[in-house]
Design a protein around this motif. Structure first.
Motif, PDB file in Angstrom:
ATOM      1  N   LEU A  16      72.780 -66.381  85.273  1.00  0.00           N
ATOM      2  CA  LEU A  16      74.142 -66.090  84.832  1.00  0.00           C
ATOM      3  C   LEU A  16      74.197 -64.945  83.832  1.00  0.00           C
ATOM      4  CD1 LEU A  16      77.113 -66.899  84.902  1.00  0.00           C
ATOM      5  CD2 LEU A  16      76.641 -68.540  83.092  1.00  0.00           C
ATOM      6  N   VAL A  17      73.176 -64.802  82.996  1.00  0.00           N
ATOM      7  CA  VAL A  17      73.223 -63.781  81.945  1.00  0.00           C
ATOM      8  C   VAL A  17      73.191 -62.369  82.522  1.00  0.00           C
ATOM      9  CG1 VAL A  17      70.779 -63.435  81.327  1.00  0.00           C
ATOM     10  CG2 VAL A  17      72.522 -63.357  79.564  1.00  0.00           C
ATOM     11  N   LYS A  23      78.913 -57.281  83.346  1.00  0.00           N
ATOM     12  CA  LYS A  23      80.362 -57.330  83.115  1.00  0.00           C
ATOM     13  C   LYS A  23      80.713 -56.818  81.727  1.00  0.00           C
ATOM     14  CE  LYS A  23      84.313 -60.454  83.170  1.00  0.00           C
ATOM     15  NZ  LYS A  23      84.763 -61.833  83.353  1.00  0.00           N
ATOM     16  N   LYS A  24      80.011 -57.273  80.696  1.00  0.00           N
ATOM     17  CA  LYS A  24      80.351 -56.905  79.315  1.00  0.00           C
ATOM     18  C   LYS A  24      80.082 -55.436  79.021  1.00  0.00           C
ATOM     19  CE  LYS A  24      80.804 -60.187  76.233  1.00  0.00           C
ATOM     20  NZ  LYS A  24      80.444 -60.962  75.067  1.00  0.00           N
ATOM     21  N   LEU A  25      79.066 -54.865  79.664  1.00  0.00           N
ATOM     22  CA  LEU A  25      78.756 -53.452  79.430  1.00  0.00           C
ATOM     23  C   LEU A  25      79.420 -52.537  80.455  1.00  0.00           C
ATOM     24  CD1 LEU A  25      74.967 -53.563  78.457  1.00  0.00           C
ATOM     25  CD2 LEU A  25      76.972 -53.532  76.955  1.00  0.00           C
ATOM     26  N   GLY A  26      80.053 -53.124  81.457  1.00  0.00           N
ATOM     27  CA  GLY A  26      80.730 -52.323  82.470  1.00  0.00           C
ATOM     28  C   GLY A  26      79.746 -51.518  83.313  1.00  0.00           C
ATOM     29  N   ILE A  77      71.450 -64.566  75.469  1.00  0.00           N
ATOM     30  CA  ILE A  77      72.767 -65.174  75.638  1.00  0.00           C
ATOM     31  C   ILE A  77      73.756 -64.146  76.156  1.00  0.00           C
ATOM     32  CG2 ILE A  77      74.685 -66.287  74.444  1.00  0.00           C
ATOM     33  CD1 ILE A  77      72.537 -67.395  72.482  1.00  0.00           C
ATOM     34  N   THR A  78      73.777 -62.972  75.527  1.00  0.00           N
ATOM     35  CA  THR A  78      74.690 -61.917  75.951  1.00  0.00           C
ATOM     36  C   THR A  78      74.283 -60.590  75.319  1.00  0.00           C
ATOM     37  OG1 THR A  78      77.026 -61.370  76.292  1.00  0.00           O
ATOM     38  CG2 THR A  78      76.405 -62.188  74.107  1.00  0.00           C
ATOM     39  N   VAL A  79      74.932 -59.551  75.764  1.00  0.00           N
ATOM     40  CA  VAL A  79      74.780 -58.217  75.194  1.00  0.00           C
ATOM     41  C   VAL A  79      76.180 -57.671  74.991  1.00  0.00           C
ATOM     42  CG1 VAL A  79      73.937 -55.873  75.595  1.00  0.00           C
ATOM     43  CG2 VAL A  79      72.569 -57.810  76.343  1.00  0.00           C
TER      44      VAL A  79
END
Length: 88
Positions: A16-17, A23-26, A77-79
């Protein structure tokens, strides 16, 4: 062994990460490319690592991103993009 080396040695990912990071960094990178990006981001000489609660927040001003890693499992977890930076 310093904290950066410990994180690099133990870092791990969930399926999932990878989607979350793209998605978060486009961006649209493969799993291998994301792992390489994060490895290079953490390895950079200008990176700062702070532990707040149960997470490490690894900030890299050169890449303009922050990697959040669980301090117990070393799971990414995320970036996030570092706020205040113009990406255009």
């Amino acid at each position: 062994m310093d904290l950066k080396e410990v994180v690099l040695k133990n870092i791990c990912y969930t399926d999932l990460v990878y989607q979350r990071i793209n998605k978060k960094l486009g961006i649209s990178l493969s799993k291998t490319d994301i792992e390489s990006l994060i490895y290079r981001t953490i390895l950079d000489n200008y990176v700062t690592i702070s532990k707040i609660g149960k997470n490490f927040y690894i900030k890299n001003p050169n890449n303009h991103i922050q990697v959040t890693v669980n301090s117990n499992t070393y799971r990414v977890i995320t970036v996030d993009k570092i706020k205040g930076i113009n990406y255009d």
